[in-house]
Design an enzyme around this catalytic site. Structure first.
Site, mmCIF file in Angstrom:
data_model
loop_
_atom_site.group_PDB
_atom_site.id
_atom_site.type_symbol
_atom_site.label_atom_id
_atom_site.label_comp_id
_atom_site.label_asym_id
_atom_site.label_seq_id
_atom_site.Cartn_x
_atom_site.Cartn_y
_atom_site.Cartn_z
ATOM 1 N N HIS A 1 6.595 7.614 10.764
ATOM 2 C CA HIS A 1 6.485 6.721 9.604
ATOM 3 C C HIS A 1 7.399 7.128 8.462
ATOM 4 C CE1 HIS A 1 2.912 4.314 10.841
ATOM 5 N NE2 HIS A 1 2.869 5.291 11.722
ATOM 6 N N ASP B 1 12.108 6.879 1.371
ATOM 7 C CA ASP B 1 10.826 6.363 1.853
ATOM 8 C C ASP B 1 11.031 5.869 3.273
ATOM 9 O OD1 ASP B 1 8.155 5.614 1.620
ATOM 10 O OD2 ASP B 1 8.451 4.542 -0.258
HETATM 11 P P1 ADQ Z 1 2.922 5.682 2.089
HETATM 12 O O1 ADQ Z 1 3.753 6.813 1.589
HETATM 13 O O2 ADQ Z 1 1.481 5.758 1.783
HETATM 14 O O3 ADQ Z 1 3.088 5.462 3.646
HETATM 15 P P2 ADQ Z 1 3.610 2.805 1.454
HETATM 16 O O4 ADQ Z 1 4.326 2.255 2.622
HETATM 17 O O5 ADQ Z 1 4.164 2.321 0.153
HETATM 18 O O6 ADQ Z 1 3.613 4.374 1.374
HETATM 19 O O7 ADQ Z 1 2.100 2.369 1.567
HETATM 20 C C1 ADQ Z 1 1.187 2.582 0.522
HETATM 21 C C2 ADQ Z 1 -0.070 1.784 0.812
HETATM 22 O O8 ADQ Z 1 -1.079 2.163 -0.122
HETATM 23 C C3 ADQ Z 1 0.137 0.291 0.678
HETATM 24 O O9 ADQ Z 1 -0.391 -0.355 1.799
HETATM 25 C C4 ADQ Z 1 -0.636 -0.100 -0.577
HETATM 26 O O10 ADQ Z 1 -1.313 -1.335 -0.502
HETATM 27 C C5 ADQ Z 1 -1.665 0.996 -0.711
HETATM 28 N N1 ADQ Z 1 -1.879 1.216 -2.150
HETATM 29 C C6 ADQ Z 1 -0.942 1.451 -3.053
HETATM 30 N N2 ADQ Z 1 -1.480 1.559 -4.273
HETATM 31 C C7 ADQ Z 1 -2.793 1.409 -4.150
HETATM 32 C C8 ADQ Z 1 -3.889 1.465 -5.062
HETATM 33 N N3 ADQ Z 1 -3.757 1.738 -6.360
HETATM 34 N N4 ADQ Z 1 -5.104 1.273 -4.563
HETATM 35 C C9 ADQ Z 1 -5.271 1.028 -3.251
HETATM 36 N N5 ADQ Z 1 -4.281 0.994 -2.362
HETATM 37 C C10 ADQ Z 1 -3.056 1.195 -2.788
HETATM 38 C C11 ADQ Z 1 3.850 6.067 4.710
HETATM 39 C C12 ADQ Z 1 5.349 6.226 4.463
HETATM 40 C C13 ADQ Z 1 5.953 4.895 4.079
HETATM 41 C C14 ADQ Z 1 5.670 3.864 5.173
HETATM 42 C C15 ADQ Z 1 4.201 3.853 5.524
HETATM 43 C C16 ADQ Z 1 3.930 2.989 6.762
HETATM 44 O O11 ADQ Z 1 5.594 7.189 3.444
HETATM 45 O O12 ADQ Z 1 7.340 5.007 3.888
HETATM 46 O O13 ADQ Z 1 6.028 2.580 4.714
HETATM 47 O O14 ADQ Z 1 3.716 5.157 5.819
HETATM 48 O O15 ADQ Z 1 4.714 3.377 7.819
#
Ligand code: ADQ
Length: 483
Positions: free
Chosen positions: A169, A381
């Site tokens: 990921h 990311d």
């Molecule tokens: P993350 O680093 O967690 O994931 P991201 O892809 O942006 O990063 O996902 C974050 C998730 O958290 C989103 O689904 C979002 O809805 C949720 N979220 C954010 N803010 C929130 C809040 N305040 N309350 C509740 N939920 C919240 C890792 C990798 C990424 C990759 C994903 C999936 O680092 O690059 O995109 O896995 O593969």
């Protein structure tokens, strides 16, 4: 589900729930983060098993909570237990003090403690043991992320014959950076024990192949396109890129609901002056929040005429807070927000609204829907699902996405988003101005294209294309269960 029916077995570091002590009893919360968002609907609709750590290292009996979480999620969950020392070495140590920063090109954050490696291998073997208890030979075992890079070889050592896939990921780093890893050859060789290795983007796969060519003897790479093959001795491994996505329909339908519309209305009511710029991130030094705050400060300095007409809402979800560098980052962000607000706030207008907590889905979508501009500037990311969620939730189809060129989502969104180098403070500041002044026709045309592309390549497309590329065939090969 019986062992002899064909199952999808998912293994990831964490089971998809959070357990919290609530007085004398336990509180069960659904997990947050990209992986959970991505896979929970698939297992719910298709049936299967999720294997992972429940997130606690004590001796409390939580089997009842795991059954309850399985019932609520609509699929089976099996625990891999870790004690405090395992958590220190395998999870906080090798996974989060070595692989996480190194794979995001931030080697100065690494702590290459030699004692971490054996623990990492032991826990990967423990995962393979639990997988072995569940897997029949016709099943497909899909292992996720950097905590479990070595589980493939442990599965083979345990004599499990089911086909296996791995998906990373996070980014895979360039050769010069990967080369610093003391266990570089061991990691690469373990990964080659999976049948299919998936990355988020062509960039990550290119980096991986370069590392294979450098550190693994007698490797041949064959083919081109989304899935290619590596031949190592007797073994053929497929290597592909599969940009992860979201359940577009779920997001856009919920964003269109009365509840979210009301939430968005209240948010704008509270911030009545002008446009909302939104940042949403887990608390993490890879997300580039301090650089983003500096860019917003630069924008405020350069555009006094837009004071009171723009507000940055920065939502940060608490994460890994027991690791000191994360706590330091939180303090740094709060210091910067305080400083910028102290400098620019005028009666009736506070330039930065800072929220440090996890939001419910409707609340989060309320912010997505209310924001005229999304400002997502990770230093690096894997993908960045927030960018896709923002587009799916943009019911008015007039929002502007400013996105880091180092997010895995950038190649898919580069024509319609405003791409920026997150380290370039002036460029990010100019992008905010460009977004603020962009006319409605252009905003609508860009957002419609973004929405169409996220809708087309959604989470079901992602799962399907991964499974099609695996030896297990397509998603339709797995039985659908009614839940
Ligand atoms: P993350 O680093 O967690 O994931 P991201 O892809 O942006 O990063 O996902 C974050 C998730 O958290 C989103 O689904 C979002 O809805 C949720 N979220 C954010 N803010 C929130 C809040 N305040 N309350 C509740 N939920 C919240 C890792 C990798 C990424 C990759 C994903 C999936 O680092 O690059 O995109 O896995 O593969």
């Amino acid at each position: 589900m019986e062992n002899d029916s064909r199952k999808l077995i998912i293994a990831s570091n964490r089971l998809p729930f959070i357990l919290e002590r609530d007085g004398g009893s336990w509180k069960l919360l659904p997990g947050s983060g990209g992986l959970v968002t991505a896979l929970a609907p698939v297992l719910r609709d298709r049936g299967g098993i999720w294997i992972g750590w429940p997130g606690l290292s004590g001796t409390a009996d939580i089997s009842g909570q795991i059954s309850r979480a399985s019932d609520e999620a609509g699929f089976d969950m099996k625990p891999v237990y870790l004690d405090a020392e395992d958590v220190r070495r395998y999870y906080k140590g090798l996974s989060n003090e070595v692989l996480w920063p190194l794979f995001h090109d931030l080697q100065s954050y690494c702590n290459f403690d030699p004692s971490y490696w054996q623990s990492y291998l032991d826990i990967n073997a423990r995962f393979a043991g639990v997988i072995g208890e569940q897997a029949g030979s016709g099943d497909f075992i899909w292992v996720h992320d950097y905590h479990l890079l070595a589980t493939g070889s442990e599965i083979r050592k345990a004599g499990i014959s089911a086909s296996t896939g791995f998906f990373l990921h996070i980014p895979f780093p360039p050769l010069d950076i990967f080369a610093k890893l003391p266990w570089r050859s061991e990691i690469l060789r373990s990964m080659l024990d999976y049948d299919l290795i998936g990355f988020q983007t062509p960039r990550d796969r290119r980096n991986f192949i370069q590392c294979l060519r450098t550190f693994v003897d007698d490797i041949a790479i064959v083919g081109k396109g989304q899935v290619i093959e590596a031949r190592a001795g007797e073994k053929t491994i497929r290597i592909g890129y599969f940009p992860i996505s979201i359940d577009y329909t779920e997001f856009s339908q919920l964003a269109g609901s009365r509840e979210v519309a009301d939430a968005a209305w209240f948010i704008h009511e509270d911030i009545p002056k002008g446009k909302i710029v939104l940042g949403v991130d887990r608390l993490d030094y890879t997300k580039g929040i301090p650089y983003r705050l500096r860019a917003f400060e630069d924008f405020l300095e350069k555009h006094p005429e837009l004071h009171r007409k723009i507000t940055l809402v920065q939502v940060v979800v608490p994460s890994r807070r027991d690791i000191p560098v994360y706590e330091e980052l939180k303090i740094e962000i709060e210091r910067m927000v305080g400083e910028i607000n102290g400098r620019f706030t005028r009666s009736g207008w506070v330039p930065i609204h800072y929220i440090f907590r996890s939001l419910s889905r409707p609340e989060l979508l309320g912010y997505y829907r209310a924001a005229e501009i999304a400002l997502l500037t990770p230093l690096k990311d894997g993908m960045n699902l927030v960018a896709k969620e923002y587009c799916a939730s943009n019911i008015e189809r007039s929002g502007v996405l400013i996105l880091s060129e180092f997010a895995g989502a950038a190649p898919q969104m580069k024509k319609e988003a405003i791409l920026v180098n997150p380290y370039n403070i002036e460029q990010v500041s100019d992008a905010i101005f460009q977004a603020w002044t962009m006319d409605l026709r252009e905003r609508r045309s860009r957002m419609e294209k973004l929405q169409a592309s996220v809708a087309r390549n959604d989470i079901y497309w992602w799962v399907n294309s991964y499974l099609k590329a695996s030896l297990a065939g397509a998603l339709d090969d797995f039985p659908t269960v009614s839940t």
